[in-house]
Write a protein that holds these residues in place. Structure first.
Motif, PDB file in Angstrom:
ATOM      1  N   THR A  93       7.773   1.712  10.134  1.00 53.95           N
ATOM      2  CA  THR A  93       7.062   1.151   8.988  1.00 53.95           C
ATOM      3  C   THR A  93       5.736   1.883   8.873  1.00 53.95           C
ATOM      4  OG1 THR A  93       8.036  -1.040   9.303  1.00 53.95           O
ATOM      5  CG2 THR A  93       6.034  -0.932   7.982  1.00 53.95           C
ATOM      6  N   GLY A  94       5.468   2.449   7.701  1.00 55.00           N
ATOM      7  CA  GLY A  94       4.191   3.133   7.546  1.00 55.00           C
ATOM      8  C   GLY A  94       4.187   4.112   6.401  1.00 55.00           C
ATOM      9  N   ASN A 152       0.797  -1.230   0.000  1.00 60.44           N
ATOM     10  CA  ASN A 152       0.000   0.000   0.000  1.00 60.44           C
ATOM     11  C   ASN A 152       0.830   1.281   0.000  1.00 60.44           C
ATOM     12  OD1 ASN A 152      -2.362  -1.573   0.106  1.00 60.44           O
ATOM     13  ND2 ASN A 152      -2.175  -1.718   2.324  1.00 60.44           N
ATOM     14  N   GLY A 153       1.964   1.280  -0.671  1.00 62.77           N
ATOM     15  CA  GLY A 153       2.755   2.497  -0.790  1.00 62.77           C
ATOM     16  C   GLY A 153       3.441   2.928   0.483  1.00 62.77           C
ATOM     17  N   GLN A 154       3.560   2.057   1.431  1.00 62.88           N
ATOM     18  CA  GLN A 154       4.246   2.405   2.670  1.00 62.88           C
ATOM     19  C   GLN A 154       5.723   2.082   2.539  1.00 62.88           C
ATOM     20  OE1 GLN A 154       2.190   0.613   5.951  1.00 62.88           O
ATOM     21  NE2 GLN A 154       0.382   1.838   5.611  1.00 62.88           N
ATOM     22  N   ARG A 155       6.499   2.430   3.558  1.00 61.01           N
ATOM     23  CA  ARG A 155       7.925   2.135   3.556  1.00 61.01           C
ATOM     24  C   ARG A 155       8.373   1.694   4.928  1.00 61.01           C
ATOM     25  NH1 ARG A 155      11.261   7.448   2.276  1.00 61.01           N
ATOM     26  NH2 ARG A 155      12.915   6.451   3.441  1.00 61.01           N
TER      27      ARG A 155
END
Length: 150
Positions: A140-141, A45-48
Motif C-alpha cells: 500500500t503506498g 492521496n493517490g496511493q494504491r
C-alpha cells in the motif's frame, strides 16, 4: 549470513539480466486488486494497494518490482507459507543496476520501503526449503505499477 547475501545478490543480478539461474518452470504470479480500472484499490492521496501471490518450487526464484518516484513510500508485508525463504530487497534504474535495501532469510517481513531514487523497487525471493512455498506480498503506498521481472 555473508554467504546468503552474496548468493542472493548474484541470483538477483542474474534474474535482472534475464538469465536462467535454475532449470525450473516459471513461478506462478497472481496480482489482485479489487474494483478500480487501473487494477488497484484506491486509497487516500493517490496511493494504491495490491496483493501479489507467487508460488515457488524448490530452488526457484522470483522478483516483483514496484515503479516508484524518489521519496515515495510503500508499506509492505510479505509472508511465505512454507518456511523461511531467501530474500533481497533492492532497486534499480538506468545507470544504477543495483541498490540494496536488505537481505536475509525469513518467513515474514513487514516494513516501509522509501524509494531512494525514481525507478524500480522490490523483492527477489529464492525458495531453498525443499518444498513448494507460496509468497503473499501486500503493498500500500505511492507507486504506479506492480510487475514481475523476468
Amino acid at each position: 549470513m555473508g554467504r546468503i547475501k552474496m548468493q542472493l545478490a548474484a541470483e538477483a543480478e542474474a534474474e535482472e539480466a534475464g538469465l536462467a539461474v535454475t532449470a525450473s518452470a516459471p513461478a506462478a504470479v497472481t496480482t489482485t486488486s479489487p474494483a478500480t480500472p487501473a487494477g488497484a484499490t484506491s486509497v487516500p492521496n493517490g496511493q494504491r494497494s495490491d496483493e501479489t501471490v507467487i508460488t515457488l518450487a524448490p530452488d526457484q526464484g522470483a522478483e516483483i518490482k514496484l515503479v516508484m518516484e524518489e521519496g515515495s513510500r510503500v508499506d509492505f508485508t510479505w509472508t511465505s507459507s512454507g518456511g523461511a525463504v531467501n530474500f533481497d530487497t533492492h532497486a534499480d534504474r538506468p545507470g544504477t543496476p543495483y541498490h540494496g535495501y536488505g537481505k536475509g532469510s525469513e518467513q515474514r517481513v513487514e516494513g516501509e520501503l522509501v524509494a531512494a531514487f525514481t525507478g524500480s523497487h522490490g523483492w527477489f525471493w529464492r525458495n531453498r526449503t525443499g518444498e513448494p512455498v507460496t509468497i503473499t506480498l501486500q503493498t500500500t503506498g505511492a507507486y504506479t505499477e506492480v510487475r514481475r521481472v523476468v
